[in-house]
Design an enzyme around this catalytic site. Structure first.
Site, PDB file in Angstrom:
ATOM      1  N   THR A  22     130.204  24.619 105.131  1.00 11.47           N
ATOM      2  CA  THR A  22     128.757  24.407 105.175  1.00 11.47           C
ATOM      3  C   THR A  22     128.084  24.919 103.899  1.00 11.47           C
ATOM      4  OG1 THR A  22     128.893  24.853 107.556  1.00 11.47           O
ATOM      5  CG2 THR A  22     126.695  24.753 106.605  1.00 11.47           C
ATOM      6  N   ARG A  26     134.449  29.900 101.655  1.00 11.48           N
ATOM      7  CA  ARG A  26     134.310  31.222 102.238  1.00 11.48           C
ATOM      8  C   ARG A  26     135.631  31.621 102.855  1.00 11.48           C
ATOM      9  NH1 ARG A  26     128.444  31.888 105.028  1.00 11.48           N
ATOM     10  NH2 ARG A  26     127.681  31.074 103.058  1.00 11.48           N
ATOM     11  N   SER A 117     127.222  35.342 102.270  1.00  7.06           N
ATOM     12  CA  SER A 117     125.977  35.339 103.015  1.00  7.06           C
ATOM     13  C   SER A 117     125.912  36.408 104.098  1.00  7.06           C
ATOM     14  CB  SER A 117     125.747  33.949 103.597  1.00  7.06           C
ATOM     15  OG  SER A 117     124.458  33.839 104.125  1.00  7.06           O
ATOM     16  N   HIS A 118     125.804  35.966 105.353  1.00 11.36           N
ATOM     17  CA  HIS A 118     125.620  36.887 106.474  1.00 11.36           C
ATOM     18  C   HIS A 118     126.948  37.458 106.970  1.00 11.36           C
ATOM     19  CE1 HIS A 118     126.448  32.846 107.707  1.00 11.36           C
ATOM     20  NE2 HIS A 118     126.963  33.327 108.819  1.00 11.36           N
ATOM     21  N   ASP A 282     119.239  38.489 104.737  1.00  5.57           N
ATOM     22  CA  ASP A 282     120.699  38.568 104.879  1.00  5.57           C
ATOM     23  C   ASP A 282     121.398  38.985 103.585  1.00  5.57           C
ATOM     24  OD1 ASP A 282     120.344  36.217 103.445  1.00  5.57           O
ATOM     25  OD2 ASP A 282     122.084  35.253 104.362  1.00  5.57           O
ATOM     26  N   ASP A 284     122.826  37.545 101.036  1.00  4.62           N
ATOM     27  CA  ASP A 284     122.484  36.946  99.742  1.00  4.62           C
ATOM     28  C   ASP A 284     120.999  36.609  99.614  1.00  4.62           C
ATOM     29  OD1 ASP A 284     122.875  34.966 101.683  1.00  4.62           O
ATOM     30  OD2 ASP A 284     123.298  33.444 100.184  1.00  4.62           O
ATOM     31  N   ASP A 286     118.899  34.691 101.409  1.00  2.00           N
ATOM     32  CA  ASP A 286     118.292  33.396 101.699  1.00  2.00           C
ATOM     33  C   ASP A 286     117.836  33.252 103.150  1.00  2.00           C
ATOM     34  OD1 ASP A 286     120.855  33.225 102.673  1.00  2.00           O
ATOM     35  OD2 ASP A 286     121.370  31.345 101.652  1.00  2.00           O
ATOM     36  N   ARG A 287     118.227  34.183 104.019  1.00  4.73           N
ATOM     37  CA  ARG A 287     117.775  34.092 105.412  1.00  4.73           C
ATOM     38  C   ARG A 287     116.627  35.067 105.672  1.00  4.73           C
ATOM     39  NH1 ARG A 287     122.752  33.088 109.507  1.00  4.73           N
ATOM     40  NH2 ARG A 287     123.834  31.556 108.225  1.00  4.73           N
ATOM     41  N   THR A 349     123.492  20.166 109.243  1.00  4.17           N
ATOM     42  CA  THR A 349     123.404  21.603 108.967  1.00  4.17           C
ATOM     43  C   THR A 349     123.853  21.915 107.544  1.00  4.17           C
ATOM     44  OG1 THR A 349     123.769  22.103 111.275  1.00  4.17           O
ATOM     45  CG2 THR A 349     124.311  23.833 109.704  1.00  4.17           C
ATOM     46  N   GLU A 368     116.059  25.777 109.021  1.00  2.22           N
ATOM     47  CA  GLU A 368     117.212  25.723 109.913  1.00  2.22           C
ATOM     48  C   GLU A 368     117.040  26.799 110.977  1.00  2.22           C
ATOM     49  OE1 GLU A 368     121.115  24.343 108.063  1.00  2.22           O
ATOM     50  OE2 GLU A 368     120.503  25.996 106.796  1.00  2.22           O
ATOM     51  N   GLU A 369     117.581  26.512 112.163  1.00  2.00           N
ATOM     52  CA  GLU A 369     117.476  27.477 113.257  1.00  2.00           C
ATOM     53  C   GLU A 369     118.177  28.789 112.942  1.00  2.00           C
ATOM     54  OE1 GLU A 369     120.453  28.405 114.812  1.00  2.00           O
ATOM     55  OE2 GLU A 369     121.455  27.043 113.394  1.00  2.00           O
ATOM     56  N   SER A 370     119.085  28.754 111.967  1.00  2.00           N
ATOM     57  CA  SER A 370     119.904  29.918 111.626  1.00  2.00           C
ATOM     58  C   SER A 370     119.165  30.868 110.681  1.00  2.00           C
ATOM     59  CB  SER A 370     121.194  29.439 110.987  1.00  2.00           C
ATOM     60  OG  SER A 370     120.896  28.599 109.873  1.00  2.00           O
ATOM     61  N   LYS A 381     117.320  28.017 100.733  1.00  3.48           N
ATOM     62  CA  LYS A 381     116.417  28.715 101.617  1.00  3.48           C
ATOM     63  C   LYS A 381     116.113  30.069 100.998  1.00  3.48           C
ATOM     64  CE  LYS A 381     120.201  29.984 104.812  1.00  3.48           C
ATOM     65  NZ  LYS A 381     121.384  29.236 104.348  1.00  3.48           N
ATOM     66  N   ARG A 499     129.162  26.761 118.350  1.00  3.69           N
ATOM     67  CA  ARG A 499     127.737  27.059 118.499  1.00  3.69           C
ATOM     68  C   ARG A 499     127.154  26.099 119.526  1.00  3.69           C
ATOM     69  NH1 ARG A 499     127.500  30.547 114.443  1.00  3.69           N
ATOM     70  NH2 ARG A 499     127.961  30.008 112.284  1.00  3.69           N
TER      71      ARG A 499
HETATM   72  C1  VG1 Z   1     125.587  28.585 109.131  1.00  4.68           C
HETATM   73  C2  VG1 Z   1     124.267  28.103 109.692  1.00  4.68           C
HETATM   74  C3  VG1 Z   1     123.660  27.064 108.764  1.00  4.68           C
HETATM   75  C4  VG1 Z   1     123.521  27.660 107.362  1.00  4.68           C
HETATM   76  C5  VG1 Z   1     124.856  28.188 106.885  1.00  4.68           C
HETATM   77  C6  VG1 Z   1     124.748  28.893 105.556  1.00  4.68           C
HETATM   78  O1  VG1 Z   1     126.482  27.499 109.050  1.00  4.68           O
HETATM   79  O2  VG1 Z   1     124.422  27.594 110.982  1.00  4.68           O
HETATM   80  O3  VG1 Z   1     122.423  26.658 109.275  1.00  4.68           O
HETATM   81  O4  VG1 Z   1     123.049  26.691 106.458  1.00  4.68           O
HETATM   82  O5  VG1 Z   1     125.384  29.113 107.832  1.00  4.68           O
HETATM   83  O6  VG1 Z   1     123.844  29.961 105.626  1.00  4.68           O
HETATM   84  P1  VG1 Z   1     127.614  27.203 110.174  1.00  4.68           P
HETATM   85  O7  VG1 Z   1     128.365  26.031 109.666  1.00  4.68           O
HETATM   86  O8  VG1 Z   1     128.420  28.451 110.303  1.00  4.68           O
HETATM   87  O9  VG1 Z   1     126.862  26.931 111.431  1.00  4.68           O
HETATM   88  V1  VG1 Z   1     124.059  31.295 104.607  1.00  4.68           V
HETATM   89  O10 VG1 Z   1     122.745  32.225 104.758  1.00  4.68           O
HETATM   90  O11 VG1 Z   1     125.570  31.352 104.657  1.00  4.68           O
HETATM   91  O12 VG1 Z   1     124.125  30.681 103.010  1.00  4.68           O
HETATM   92 CO    CO Z   2     122.671  33.602 103.296  1.00  3.77          CO
END
Ligand code: VG1
Ligand code: CO
Length: 546
Positions: A22, A26, A117-118, A282, A284, A286-287, A349, A368-370, A381, A499
């Site tokens: 996505t 990673r 990221s997270h 988060d 990096d 962006d959240r 997504t 995004e909902e995330s 984001k 999910r």
């Molecule tokens: C998750 C979220 C998605 C987001 C992605 C990257 O992906 O659901 O909405 O864009 O993380 O966010 P997934 O495929 O695990 O559902 V981050 O803050 O990693 O750059």
């Molecule tokens: Co992030």
């Protein structure tokens, strides 16, 4: 050293698992530390770019474990591949939105973002790498597919034999024949924020003794940004930003701003003495998570309120062309777009799918909902942006977060929303579950008082360039407007994560203030029955509910 200018060609053999998900590649830190692993991926990017020779790139990361080593590897390989110039954040640090902005501002060819990221960090945590293109956004699928293909046939990579470059002070360096500029990670980004928001109004709000807020940087990258902007420029009391020092392991926590992983912040907003405003970001940057006293703004609602209040925010007044949301995100933003008579788009997504819509001017806000929200100011984001946007709304309306939510729901209806994650599932079991959901004959079937009116596997055709993306998640819509979505995560690093996204629409203001999980209880039961999750995996309950 003359030798250092001559690229060294190192033989290598492919790894078979370098398909970007996505948001980039990673993997666990041990996977990334395998000899040649990062090198193979970076070379595959260079081999897939039309021509990076003589161009400028931006490189930075969220400071997690392995960030510093990875940057040195990338710098050497960039020089060996003929890149003319690299801008890198001091100490190798740049938030994801700051990378996006720097690429755009300097007209760079692209950039590397180093982050998972997270996901948690540290020697046993996760690492990631993502390539962003000249618009500042994540590479589109056409490019990530090419990178994956290149990674499967790679036979050599190019590097230089040079010592590590000192990245701890600002200013120019050279590496072989490549110029390296170490830049302040915060300054350009902070200046951009000042052009978008009513800093005078926000500053007045933050200085009011009766307004109490906290920003939790979760020991991740936004600490320095939030301190510089909220405390130094806007005058919020010292200590407003907590956990502000980026740590390689994020203090051992998940740097994931949600109700589960930012529990301490949530607690501080509860009760009569609770904070008026709480926010977190988060790994990096962006959240974002937005909290008021005794209330939590779902990211789906946040997007809707952001769109509905555009006229109050200097950078956005009078120019809202449209709004985009990822498919699993609730339809709250669509309702605002319909009322305002502007475009509404539903994308797969991942932020890479918003890039063309933003570039074409079809949308201004995306979400995004995330816990991801953003606008056309960058092509990622942006966590701190969302926090400043909310502060701008609070400052201009004089209302509390709870009052704003209640008014919004009364006007548009409320989309009760929750996501249930089942983590670490057996991949084959999870794939079988999804395959069965896709194949099930559900149209017209009844579940309790609801009948199924939509059942498909979401596919998207980009309205700008016609690129098609299929298999993006199973959508099940019901006759009362409720919806369940099932999809597998594309950011995990072990096993599979299922999910389940649940939403129920409530138009009646008298019924808009109930507890979300209680309202969704029958839908949750339907989701369990439909997927057979417990029988298949032995899991009676999700690992994370947000
Ligand atoms: C998750 C979220 C998605 C987001 C992605 C990257 O992906 O659901 O909405 O864009 O993380 O966010 P997934 O495929 O695990 O559902 V981050 O803050 O990693 O750059
Ligand atoms: Co992030």
């Amino acid at each position: 050293m003359h030798e250092s200018r001559v690229p060294t060609v190192i033989s290598t053999t492919p790894f078979d698992d370098q398909k970007p998900g996505t948001s980039g590649l990673r993997k666990s830190v041990p996977a990334f530390r395998q000899p040649r692993y990062l090198e193979n991926f970076v070379q595959s990017v260079f081999d897939s770019l039309p021509d990076a020779r003589g161009r400028t790139l931006v490189v930075g990361g969220d400071g997690r474990f392995f960030n510093a080593e990875a940057i040195q590897i990338i710098l050497r390989m960039a020089a060996a591949n003929g890149v003319a110039r690299v801008l890198v954040g001091r100490d190798g640090l740049l938030s994801t939105p700051a990378v996006s902005h720097l690429i755009r501002k300097t007209g760079a060819y692209g950039g590397f973002v180093l982050s998972a990221s997270h996901n948690p960090g540290g020697p046993d945590g996760d690492f990631g790498i993502k390539y962003n293109i000249a618009n500042g956004g994540p590479a589109p699928e056409s490019l990530t597919d090419a990178v994956f293909a290149a990674s499967k046939r790679i036979a050599r990579y190019l590097t230089l034999e040079t010592p590590d470059l000192d990245l701890s002070t600002l200013g120019p360096r050279t590496l072989g024949e490549m110029a390296v500029e170490v830049v302040d990670p915060v300054a350009d980004y902070a200046a951009l924020m000042e052009t978008l928001f009513d800093f005078a109004a926000i500053s007045a709000l933050l200085k009011r003794p009766d307004f109490r807020m906290r920003f939790d940087a979760m020991h991740a990258i936004t600490g320095p940004y939030a301190k510089a902007i909220l405390e130094d420029r806007l005058g919020a009391p010292k200590g407003t930003v907590v956990n502000a020092t980026p740590l390689p392991d994020f203090g051992g926590h998940h740097p994931d701003p949600n109700l589960v992983h930012a529990a301490e912040l949530v607690e501080a907003t509860r009760g009569p003495k609770g904070l008026d405003f709480g926010a977190a970001s988060d790994g990096d940057g962006d959240r974002n998570m937005i909290l008021g006293r005794d209330c939590f703004v779902t990211p789906s609602d946040s997007l809707a309120l952001i769109a509905a209040h555009a006229e109050l925010v200097p950078g956005y007044a009078g120019r809202l062309s449209g709004v985009a949301r990822s498919m699993p995100t609730s339809r709250a933003a669509d309702r605002v777009a319909a009322k305002l008579g502007v475009g509404a788009y539903e994308t797969p997504t991942g932020w890479k799918f918003f890039g063309n819509l933003l570039d074409a001017g079809k949308v201004v806000f995306c979400g995004e909902e995330s816990f991801g929200t953003g606008s056309d100011h960058v092509r990622e984001k942006d966590g701190l942006w969302a926090v400043l946007y909310w502060l701008n709304i609070l400052a201009k309306t004089g209302k509390s977060v709870a009052e704003l939510l209640a008014a919004h729901w009364a006007e548009y209806g409320r989309d009760y929303y929750s996501r249930h994650d089942y983590e670490g599932l057996d991949t084959a079991q999870a794939n079988a579950l999804m395959a069965d959901l896709r194949a099930a004959k559900l149209a017209g079937r009844r579940f309790g008082h609801r009948a199924v009116t939509l059942h498909d596997d979401f596919a998207y055709t980009d309205p700008v360039n016609g690129e098609r993306t299929a298999g993006q998640g199973v959508r099940i819509g019901f006759d009362d407007g409720a919806r369940i979505v099932f999809r597998l995560s594309g950011t995990g690093t072990s096993g599979a994560t299922l999910r389940i996204y649940l939403e129920h629409y409530e138009a009646d203001p008298a019924r808009q203030h109930a507890e979300t999980q209680a309202v969704l209880a029958d839908l949750i039961a339907t989701a369990k029955a439909l997927s057979g999750i417990e029988d298949r995996t032995g899991r009676a309950a999700p690992d994370v509910v947000t």
